[in-house]
Write a protein that holds these residues in place. Structure first.
Motif, short mmCIF file in Angstrom:
data_model
loop_
_atom_site.label_atom_id
_atom_site.label_comp_id
_atom_site.label_asym_id
_atom_site.label_seq_id
_atom_site.Cartn_x
_atom_site.Cartn_y
_atom_site.Cartn_z
N ARG A 227 0.15 81.26 13.41
CA ARG A 227 0.12 80.26 12.34
C ARG A 227 0.00 78.85 12.90
N LEU A 228 0.75 78.58 13.96
CA LEU A 228 0.70 77.24 14.56
C LEU A 228 -0.66 76.96 15.18
N LYS A 231 -3.07 76.18 12.45
CA LYS A 231 -2.81 74.87 11.86
C LYS A 231 -3.48 73.77 12.66
N THR A 233 -2.63 71.11 14.36
CA THR A 233 -2.28 69.70 14.22
C THR A 233 -1.49 69.26 15.44
N SER A 235 1.52 67.98 15.52
CA SER A 235 2.90 68.47 15.43
C SER A 235 2.98 69.96 15.74
N ALA A 236 1.96 70.73 15.31
CA ALA A 236 1.93 72.16 15.62
C ALA A 236 1.80 72.39 17.12
N LYS A 237 0.97 71.58 17.78
CA LYS A 237 0.80 71.71 19.22
C LYS A 237 2.08 71.35 19.97
#
Length: 383
Positions: A227-228, A231, A233, A235-237
């Motif tokens: 999911r990350l 995404k 983004t 913040s996800a990274k």
């Protein structure tokens, strides 16, 4: 025997900057030496020194010992690479991946670990500081800390080579210490250990170390990573970066706990430990597609290594046996038939009618083979 002890350094900002500059200079030099080694076809440590020593020492401001360690690090990496190529770990000869590895020089990250010996690193245990060489001069008051066991290990045992490691913004020393190895006793039988996926380990005493919770945990981590990654983004990274070692630490903790429990039980009962040879387990085990991720992500080798070193520290005999047909052979009568195992959990002997858990039956066979293997090596002429 040698153990690796991790202690954490607590440098000031200026000291941290010097350590960072040191790793950067050493690994840039190592990358240049690796390119030179590939170009001239020279990979042996002492031969490579004649070509690279003075150049990297002068160009990067390295001390004599640091320059020699840089060259040895390059030689060791190429030796490991040659072993992996010989074992076929990079594919078949002529494959795209193998050609890339064979032709391109090895490159080092700026923060790859750098070895230190006694001339470059000294310990002051009373003040709990180290004196460490850097390209900006010697830092004589770098504080360190660790658990009571780690501090005791570096205080009471001879310390050999250490690695300076930068990880997640923190600084560590991985110190090699020499500890006394107890005499291995003569075992009164063996505790067999069968390793698997549904059950991480199952011993011949009918103790099961179930893998249900761990496999569920790993599946949840896999879904979260997916999911990350989707995404994508910032913040996800950042979250992916923070979580990247969480699963590895969790797995290592479970392996440590299991290995300690098995070794403790064997020592308490005066027995040895018999385990299956793990070499090639991923090649010989055939699984359905959904199970392959679990097989290839589980650290079989790590659990085996923990058992080996914990057994050595406790003086417990350990033997590795051939695991073939242990799951198809009856531990009671010795009859072998692949139909003896109708499903993953159940073993039903078609000869004597014994019904048992399949992993327990396999563990008993491994224990029996341990007795035979130990006798063949240690009592070869016994009547």
């Amino acid at each position: 025997m040698k153990l690796v002890v991790q202690v954490k350094l607590l440098p000031t900002p200026d000291e941290a900057a010097a350590l960072e500059a040191t790793l950067g200079a050493c690994n840039t030099a190592a990358s240049d030496v690796a390119v030179m080694a590939r170009e001239i076809g020279c990979y042996r440590n002492y031969d490579l020194r004649r070509h690279a020593y003075h150049g990297i020492k002068d160009d990067y401001g390295l001390g004599a010992q640091a320059a020699q360690h840089v060259i040895k690090k390059v030689a060791d990496v190429y030796k490991t690479l040659a072993g992996n190529l010989k074992a076929g770990n990079y594919g078949k000869p002529g494959s795209k991946r193998r050609r890339k590895v064979e032709t391109n020089p090895i490159m080092f990250r700026w923060d790859a670990a750098q070895p230190y010996d006694a001339r470059m690193l000294s310990w002051r245990h009373d003040a709990r500081v180290v004196s460490i060489w850097t390209v900006q001069g010697r830092l004589k008051q770098v504080a360190f800390t660790g658990s009571p066991d780690q501090i005791k290990a570096v205080e009471t045992h001879p310390v050999g080579e250490s690695d300076l490691v930068h990880r997640d913004g923190m600084w560590f020393l991985y110190a090699t210490v020499e500890v006394d190895e107890p005499q291995v006793y003569e075992p009164d039988g063996f505790l067999g250990v069968d390793m698997g996926i549904a059950n991480i380990a199952y011993d011949s005493d009918d103790t099961r170390y179930a893998g249900t919770k761990l496999n569920g945990y790993r599946r949840r981590q896999q879904r979260l990573r997916k999911r990350l990654q989707e995404k994508d983004t910032k913040s996800a990274k950042r979250l992916l970066a923070r979580r990247r070692r969480k699963e590895t630490r969790h797995t290592a903790n479970i392996n440590h706990t299991i290995a300690k429990s098995i070794v403790t039980e064997a020592a308490r009962t005066g027995r040895g430990i018999a385990v299956e040879k793990l070499t090639g387990i991923r090649d010989r085990v055939r699984l359905r597609k959904p199970q392959r991720v679990t097989l290839h992500s589980w650290a079989f080798q790590q659990l085996g290594a923990f058992l080996v070193y914990k057994a050595r520290r406790a003086g417990v005999p350990l033997v590795q046996v051939d695991p073939r047909y242990t799951s198809q052979t009856c531990a009671a009568c010795g009859y072998r038939d692949k139909r003896n195992r109708p499903n993953q959990e159940t073993f039903i002997c078609r000869s004597c009618g014994v019904v048992a858990h399949a992993d327990h039956n396999a563990a008993r066979n491994i224990a029996s083979r341990g007795v035979v293997s130990w006798g063949a090596v240690n009592r070869p002429h016994a009547a």
